[in-house]
Enzyme design. Structure first.
Site, PDB file in Angstrom:
ATOM      1  NE  ARG A  55      -1.715  -2.381   2.739  1.00 59.36           N
ATOM      2  CZ  ARG A  55      -1.862  -3.672   2.485  1.00 59.36           C
ATOM      3  NH1 ARG A  55      -2.928  -4.116   1.920  1.00 59.36           N
ATOM      4  NH2 ARG A  55      -0.933  -4.544   2.842  1.00 59.36           N
ATOM      5  CB  THR A  56       3.525   2.575   2.167  1.00 58.91           C
ATOM      6  OG1 THR A  56       2.830   2.180   3.342  1.00 58.91           O
ATOM      7  CG2 THR A  56       4.177   3.926   2.404  1.00 58.91           C
ATOM      8  CE  LYS A  84      26.379  -3.276  -8.694  1.00 58.92           C
ATOM      9  NZ  LYS A  84      26.540  -2.294  -9.777  1.00 58.92           N
ATOM     10  NE  ARG A 105       7.396   0.687   4.419  1.00 60.30           N
ATOM     11  CZ  ARG A 105       6.179   0.140   4.442  1.00 60.30           C
ATOM     12  NH1 ARG A 105       6.005  -1.117   4.050  1.00 60.30           N
ATOM     13  NH2 ARG A 105       5.141   0.850   4.835  1.00 60.30           N
ATOM     14  CG  HIS A 133       4.055   4.010   8.356  1.00 60.23           C
ATOM     15  ND1 HIS A 133       4.021   4.895   7.309  1.00 60.23           N
ATOM     16  CD2 HIS A 133       3.673   2.812   7.853  1.00 60.23           C
ATOM     17  CE1 HIS A 133       3.630   4.247   6.218  1.00 60.23           C
ATOM     18  NE2 HIS A 133       3.417   2.978   6.519  1.00 60.23           N
TER      19      HIS A 133
HETATM   20  C1  NCD Z   1       2.234  -1.248   7.996  1.00 55.88           C
HETATM   21  C2  NCD Z   1       3.717  -1.030   8.009  1.00 55.88           C
HETATM   22  O1  NCD Z   1       4.409  -1.300   7.027  1.00 55.88           O
HETATM   23  O2  NCD Z   1       4.180  -0.551   9.027  1.00 55.88           O
HETATM   24  N1  NCD Z   1       1.681  -1.348   6.743  1.00 55.88           N
HETATM   25  C3  NCD Z   1       1.385  -0.197   6.036  1.00 55.88           C
HETATM   26  O3  NCD Z   1       2.232   0.607   5.730  1.00 55.88           O
HETATM   27  N2  NCD Z   1       0.099   0.013   5.733  1.00 55.88           N
HETATM   28  C4  NCD Z   1       1.740  -2.233   8.961  1.00 55.88           C
HETATM   29  C5  NCD Z   1       2.333  -3.604   9.057  1.00 55.88           C
HETATM   30  O4  NCD Z   1       3.273  -3.965   8.342  1.00 55.88           O
HETATM   31  O5  NCD Z   1       1.826  -4.366   9.888  1.00 55.88           O
END
Ligand code: NCD
Length: 306
Positions: A55-56, A84, A105, A133
């Site tokens: 999703r993100t 590398k 991320r 997040h």
């Molecule tokens: C979450 C995350 O990556 O922190 N997912 C997200 O971004 N919607 C939650 C998770 O991984 O449980």
């Protein structure tokens, strides 16, 4: 309020006034999410994802496309030069030549902050280890506001892995700007991180609880999270708490009729599939809201909306 050029690293970097403004712009993005726009034509978003995501990353990319911009990036650090041995600072100092904004991320806490120190373009934290997040917290707030008409005066429970779950850390900080009562429901070993707890306790009433059944009838919002298996240092500890919470129809019999259930997703086994068909379930609406919130953030930090 000035957003152009800003990083989004921690939700704590934003005041309530700024958060409310971002939510207001997100609302204004709803029609553009359907019709499209060329507000960010010629702009490029880079997504550097060193950890799995559905999703993100996709919603950042979709948000950019809906505003007429384009995207580059990798979702698999294994195929990038990181493999590398390139360090994050060098990766960022390279990618900033190709992009106007970078969403990142990373499994390490502090990674997004570090990237922002090196980058000339704005950095958006799409998840920094178990730490934060922030864009998820904004879409969570937006969902609550859209569904309940207010964030103030609600009783909200965060349930599940409050220790390793980054979404609940950002959301707890964000909610502490509002007049809410916060229930923190988790197994003993997965209680809310101390630093988060200490900060929010000074601002809002917080009730810690291990048994969701005891508080379910009080709640307006139930925010459920996955136990973050991959972040447990000891797999035996995971086995002990695995399946601790199961939101099912039986439990929901005691809930208020208009209580809503949110989840950042992915879900594993913490919400029974038949809950999806109840009027409580809002986690797939939440996914849509991720698009409009990210459209707003991109437009604001790239200076297309003041
Ligand atoms: C979450 C995350 O990556 O922190 N997912 C997200 O971004 N919607 C939650 C998770 O991984 O449980």
């Amino acid at each position: 309020m000035e957003f152009a050029g800003r990083d989004i690293i921690s939700i704590r970097d934003f005041s309530r006034e700024e958060i409310d403004y971002m939510l207001k712009i997100a609302k204004a993005m709803e029609p553009l999410a359907h019709e499209g726009s060329d507000m960010l034509k010629g702009k490029i978003l880079a997504t550097l994802f060193f950890e799995p995501s559905t999703r993100t990353r996709l919603s950042f990319e979709a948000a950019m496309h809906k505003l007429g911009g384009s995207t580059i990036g990798f979702a698999e650090a294994e195929i990038a030069s990181v493999r590398k041995g390139e360090n994050l600072a060098d990766t960022v100092r390279t990618v900033e030549n190709y992009a106007d904004v970078i969403a990142i991320r990373h499994p390490l806490e502090g990674a997004a902050r570090l990237a922002a120190e090196f980058a000339k373009v704005p950095i958006i934290n799409g998840g920094s280890g178990a730490e934060e997040h922030p864009t998820q917290a904004l879409l969570d707030l937006y969902t609550i506001l859209k569904e309940k008409g207010t964030i103030d005066n609600l009783k909200i429970a965060l349930v599940g892995d409050l220790r390793y779950g980054r979404t609940v850390h950002s959301l707890a900080y964000a909610l502490s700007n509002y007049n809410v009562e916060l229930y923190l429901v988790s197994p003993e070993s997965l209680k809310m991180r101390r630093e988060v707890l200490e900060e929010i306790k000074g601002k809002i009433p917080v009730i810690e609880e291990t048994n969701i059944g005891k508080v379910i009838s009080d709640l307006d919002v139930l925010y459920v999270t996955r136990i973050q298996k991959e972040r447990f240092p000891d797999p035996a500890e995971y086995i002990k708490v695995k399946g601790s919470y199961k939101i099912d129809l039986e439990l929901l019999r005691n809930a208020k009729k208009d209580m809503i259930i949110l989840h950042p997703l992915p879900r594993v086994d913490e919400i029974a599939p038949d809950v999806d068909n109840t009027p409580h379930a809002r986690y797939f609406q939440q996914v849509w809201n991720g698009i409009v919130v990210r459209m707003a953030l991109l437009a604001l930090i790239l200076g297309a909306v003041k």
